[in-house]
Design a protein around this motif. Structure first.
Motif, PDB file in Angstrom:
ATOM      1  N   SER A 162       9.778  10.176  -8.397  1.00 60.75           N
ATOM      2  CA  SER A 162       9.510  10.935  -9.627  1.00 60.75           C
ATOM      3  C   SER A 162      10.016  12.377  -9.538  1.00 60.75           C
ATOM      4  O   SER A 162       9.951  13.110 -10.520  1.00 60.75           O
ATOM      5  CB  SER A 162       8.016  10.928  -9.945  1.00 60.75           C
ATOM      6  N   GLN A 182       2.420   4.052  -3.933  1.00 61.99           N
ATOM      7  CA  GLN A 182       2.131   5.390  -4.451  1.00 61.99           C
ATOM      8  C   GLN A 182       3.059   6.440  -3.824  1.00 61.99           C
ATOM      9  O   GLN A 182       3.469   7.393  -4.486  1.00 61.99           O
ATOM     10  CB  GLN A 182       0.660   5.763  -4.235  1.00 61.99           C
ATOM     11  N   HIS A 242      10.241  -1.229  -5.945  1.00 57.15           N
ATOM     12  CA  HIS A 242       9.350  -1.581  -4.828  1.00 57.15           C
ATOM     13  C   HIS A 242       9.433  -3.081  -4.526  1.00 57.15           C
ATOM     14  O   HIS A 242       9.556  -3.481  -3.361  1.00 57.15           O
ATOM     15  CB  HIS A 242       7.911  -1.175  -5.180  1.00 57.15           C
ATOM     16  N   ILE A 249       6.335   6.204  -5.632  1.00 55.34           N
ATOM     17  CA  ILE A 249       6.239   6.819  -6.957  1.00 55.34           C
ATOM     18  C   ILE A 249       6.371   8.331  -6.831  1.00 55.34           C
ATOM     19  O   ILE A 249       7.120   8.965  -7.589  1.00 55.34           O
ATOM     20  CB  ILE A 249       4.923   6.412  -7.650  1.00 55.34           C
ATOM     21  N   GLU A 250       5.677   8.927  -5.870  1.00 51.68           N
ATOM     22  CA  GLU A 250       5.787  10.374  -5.655  1.00 51.68           C
ATOM     23  C   GLU A 250       7.232  10.770  -5.347  1.00 51.68           C
ATOM     24  O   GLU A 250       7.763  11.726  -5.915  1.00 51.68           O
ATOM     25  CB  GLU A 250       4.875  10.797  -4.499  1.00 51.68           C
ATOM     26  N   ARG A 309       7.232   5.094 -13.554  1.00 54.31           N
ATOM     27  CA  ARG A 309       6.351   4.259 -12.722  1.00 54.31           C
ATOM     28  C   ARG A 309       6.820   2.805 -12.750  1.00 54.31           C
ATOM     29  O   ARG A 309       6.856   2.135 -11.719  1.00 54.31           O
ATOM     30  CB  ARG A 309       4.917   4.380 -13.210  1.00 54.31           C
ATOM     31  N   GLU A 349       0.804  -1.228   0.000  1.00 51.01           N
ATOM     32  CA  GLU A 349       0.000   0.000   0.000  1.00 51.01           C
ATOM     33  C   GLU A 349       0.837   1.278   0.000  1.00 51.01           C
ATOM     34  O   GLU A 349       0.302   2.370  -0.146  1.00 51.01           O
ATOM     35  CB  GLU A 349      -0.991   0.020   1.178  1.00 51.01           C
ATOM     36  N   HIS A 350       2.157   1.152   0.126  1.00 51.00           N
ATOM     37  CA  HIS A 350       3.034   2.328   0.133  1.00 51.00           C
ATOM     38  C   HIS A 350       3.590   2.673  -1.247  1.00 51.00           C
ATOM     39  O   HIS A 350       4.323   3.651  -1.393  1.00 51.00           O
ATOM     40  CB  HIS A 350       4.187   2.111   1.112  1.00 51.00           C
ATOM     41  N   ASN A 379       8.022   0.505  -9.669  1.00 47.65           N
ATOM     42  CA  ASN A 379       7.407  -0.799  -9.403  1.00 47.65           C
ATOM     43  C   ASN A 379       8.463  -1.882  -9.203  1.00 47.65           C
ATOM     44  O   ASN A 379       8.370  -2.686  -8.269  1.00 47.65           O
ATOM     45  CB  ASN A 379       6.470  -1.205 -10.548  1.00 47.65           C
TER      46      ASN A 379
END
Length: 190
Positions: free
Chosen positions: A29, A22, A51, A25-26, A44, A19-20, A48
């Motif tokens: 980026s 996103q 992650h 990604i912030e 992205r 769940e982390h 991924n």
């Protein structure tokens, strides 16, 4: 021993989970955040893949891994305490690599060193590590200052053994490693 949630005065450090993504990604980026890592923002798909690698770290050594930091339930960044890896980090039992990456708007608030100090405490007290080190590019003065603020001291300068197809600006000036041993930490804490 699974990774616990850790707490400091201002931070909750929660083990990295799906769940982390996103938040990662912030973070990745932002080209300024990535300046001394890849020299460019990550896509992205790259995040991924990263992650999945970050999640796998928790399976290598019980208790080690990535943590996502929150202040007042707002995302700040991530911290890592992982087994040594890569050409510049020989695998040594009882040692771990410390790292951190924070959102730019959270820089210069003391969060990076606060979270790092908690992982150092945890690594020595709970995991039983003997030595914790951190590495960065020699030109990354902000990260070097954070390492010092967290209690690490300069150990060595070196040229990375990692071949780079597209080196980051400043890579020609090499890298540095800072460290703290359990004995030093105990002496300072005692």
């Amino acid at each position: 021993m699974p990774q616990p949630t850790l707490h400091t005065e201002r931070l909750s450090l929660v083990p990295l989970a799906h769940e982390h993504l996103q938040f990662e990604i912030e973070l990745d980026s932002d080209p300024v955040v990535m300046r001394y890592i890849t020299g460019r923002p990550s896509s992205r798909e790259e995040v991924n893949r990263a992650h999945r690698r970050r999640l796998a770290v928790a399976d290598e050594v019980p208790g080690l891994g990535f943590w996502v930091g929150f202040a007042d339930q707002n995302f700040v960044g991530w911290w890592i305490l992982q087994p040594p890896n890569g050409p510049d980090q020989p695998k040594v039992a009882g040692e771990a690599d410390l790292g951190y990456r924070l959102l730019r708007r959270r820089w210069r608030c003391g969060y990076a060193s606060e979270g790092a100090r908690e992982l150092i405490r945890y690594g020595f007290e709970d995991v039983g590590l003997n030595r914790i080190f951190a590495q960065t590019m020699a030109v990354n003065t902000a990260s070097r200052a954070t390492m010092t603020a967290a209690g690490l001291t300069f150990a060595r300068a070196f040229i990375s053994g990692e071949p780079y197809d597209d080196p980051v600006t400043g890579a020609d000036q090499g890298e540095v490693e800072y460290e703290i041993t359990r004995a030093t930490w105990q002496r300072r804490s005692g």
